[in-house]
Scaffold this active site. Structure first.
Site, mmCIF file in Angstrom:
data_model
loop_
_atom_site.group_PDB
_atom_site.id
_atom_site.type_symbol
_atom_site.label_atom_id
_atom_site.label_comp_id
_atom_site.label_asym_id
_atom_site.label_seq_id
_atom_site.Cartn_x
_atom_site.Cartn_y
_atom_site.Cartn_z
ATOM 1 N N ASP A 17 29.835 38.470 47.752
ATOM 2 C CA ASP A 17 29.895 39.914 47.506
ATOM 3 C C ASP A 17 28.491 40.516 47.486
ATOM 4 O O ASP A 17 27.534 39.853 47.094
ATOM 5 C CB ASP A 17 30.610 40.165 46.165
ATOM 6 C CG ASP A 17 31.126 41.586 46.045
ATOM 7 O OD1 ASP A 17 31.109 42.325 47.045
ATOM 8 O OD2 ASP A 17 31.540 41.962 44.930
ATOM 9 N N ASN A 65 40.908 44.345 51.751
ATOM 10 C CA ASN A 65 39.779 44.876 52.523
ATOM 11 C C ASN A 65 40.200 45.757 53.710
ATOM 12 O O ASN A 65 39.372 46.459 54.290
ATOM 13 C CB ASN A 65 38.843 43.748 52.990
ATOM 14 C CG ASN A 65 38.007 43.159 51.877
ATOM 15 O OD1 ASN A 65 37.708 41.969 51.864
ATOM 16 N ND2 ASN A 65 37.608 43.970 50.909
HETATM 17 C C1 IPE Z 1 36.017 40.533 47.298
HETATM 18 O O1 IPE Z 1 35.015 41.485 47.391
HETATM 19 C C2 IPE Z 1 36.492 40.149 48.666
HETATM 20 C C3 IPE Z 1 35.552 39.400 49.486
HETATM 21 C C4 IPE Z 1 34.381 38.980 49.129
HETATM 22 C C5 IPE Z 1 36.038 39.103 50.799
HETATM 23 P P1 IPE Z 1 35.337 43.047 47.313
HETATM 24 O O2 IPE Z 1 34.018 43.735 47.365
HETATM 25 O O3 IPE Z 1 36.320 43.429 48.332
HETATM 26 O O4 IPE Z 1 36.010 43.161 45.879
HETATM 27 P P2 IPE Z 1 36.139 44.394 44.877
HETATM 28 O O5 IPE Z 1 36.791 45.508 45.647
HETATM 29 O O6 IPE Z 1 34.770 44.776 44.439
HETATM 30 O O7 IPE Z 1 36.957 43.874 43.757
HETATM 31 C C1 IPE Z 2 31.345 41.458 50.572
HETATM 32 O O1 IPE Z 2 30.402 42.446 50.524
HETATM 33 C C2 IPE Z 2 31.857 41.205 51.962
HETATM 34 C C3 IPE Z 2 33.256 41.578 52.201
HETATM 35 C C4 IPE Z 2 34.088 42.048 51.310
HETATM 36 C C5 IPE Z 2 33.739 41.413 53.555
HETATM 37 P P1 IPE Z 2 30.815 43.958 50.238
HETATM 38 O O2 IPE Z 2 31.016 44.660 51.550
HETATM 39 O O3 IPE Z 2 31.971 44.012 49.321
HETATM 40 O O4 IPE Z 2 29.517 44.505 49.541
HETATM 41 P P2 IPE Z 2 29.436 45.599 48.396
HETATM 42 O O5 IPE Z 2 30.299 45.118 47.269
HETATM 43 O O6 IPE Z 2 29.927 46.883 48.979
HETATM 44 O O7 IPE Z 2 27.986 45.644 48.033
HETATM 45 MG MG MG Z 3 32.118 44.157 47.296
#
Ligand code: IPE
Ligand code: IPE
Ligand code: MG
Length: 238
Positions: A17, A65
């Site tokens: 993340d 997602n």
């Molecule tokens: C969790 O991260 C999913 C992945 C890393 C693929 P998200 O960024 O989607 O999760 P939330 O929305 O902050 O809980």
């Molecule tokens: C995690 O990084 C990757 C995926 C969920 C695919 P994020 O895209 O959630 O990054 P933040 O949370 O917006 O920083």
């Molecule tokens: Mg995230």
């Protein structure tokens, strides 16, 4: 074997993340954060295999997602496509087996084909490490999918944990010993819900693209000091 080696997790899971925030800090589009995240993953796969981790699972795309802007979702699909195409030989050379957990039947057909090919090309019987890519994965979805199959089969025997597990996406993979989440967020976000019941959790402040070997070692060192009791009393006090 040193104490440290003995306590390497058999299955280490990572919620990658913070790609978006990494990009925003640099005034870059989010997709460049995802690209930097993919490079970090390549380094961590290598490091994990070197440290004797047998199963590394990575949360790359959740069932939630899809809610993201269409451009970001398409960009992520393009990135998965490019890695599935370019990295198969490297994984094969390193004797790393790729497996997928998640509803990839909802991915574009060409990407599904690439992922099927990558799994076939790396289907070693005795891999050095198994890399589990969680793609369109959701823990609740997985439990529901298992339940649906049980119902469709007309299952009428005793249903205990062991029998239920056989209906999960990858029933032969041991539960994660350690789940790492980067970027300071402290939640599971629908990851390995069934399997995480006794996982040790480790939260890193690093944004995923900045997570390196050193950060991995910090997580492994913290894990090696945890005492896992599984509901029992503290060892040595019984
Ligand atoms: C969790 O991260 C999913 C992945 C890393 C693929 P998200 O960024 O989607 O999760 P939330 O929305 O902050 O809980
Ligand atoms: C995690 O990084 C990757 C995926 C969920 C695919 P994020 O895209 O959630 O990054 P933040 O949370 O917006 O920083
Ligand atoms: Mg995230």
């Amino acid at each position: 074997m040193t104490r440290e080696e003995k306590s390497v997790p058999v299955h280490c899971a990572i919620i990658m993340d913070g790609n978006g925030r990494w990009a925003r800090k640099r005034m870059l589009p989010r997709i460049l954060g995802h690209r930097a995240g993919a490079s970090a993953l390549v380094r961590i796969v290598r490091a994990a295999a070197e440290r004797g981790i047998r199963y590394l699972s990575i949360y790359a795309f959740s069932t939630e997602n899809w809610k993201r802007p269409k451009t970001e979702v398409l960009g992520l699909m393009a990135l998965f496509r490019s890695y599935a195409r370019r990295k198969v030989q490297e994984l094969a050379k390193e004797n790393v087996r790729l497996r997928i957990a998640g509803r990839i039947d909802l991915f574009p057909q060409d990407l599904r084909d690439l992922l099927e090919y990558a799994q076939k090309e790396t289907s070693f019987e005795n891999p050095r490490m198994t890399l589990i890519a969680c793609l369109n994965y959701g823990g609740r979805q997985e439990i529901l999918d298992a339940f649906r199959r049980i119902r469709e089969e007309g299952y009428d025997r005793e249903l205990d944990e062991e029998a239920f597990r056989r209906y999960l996406y990858l029933p032969d993979i041991p539960d994660p010993d350690l789940i790492i989440r980067t970027s300071g967020e402290m939640r599971l976000s629908n990851f390995w819900l069934w399997q995480a019941s006794y996982s040790e959790l480790y939260f890193s402040e690093s944004l995923w693209p900045d997570f390196d070997e050193n950060e991995l070692d910090k997580a492994l060192s913290a894990f090696s000091k945890r005492e896992r009791r599984y509901g029992n009393v503290q060892l040595g006090t019984s």
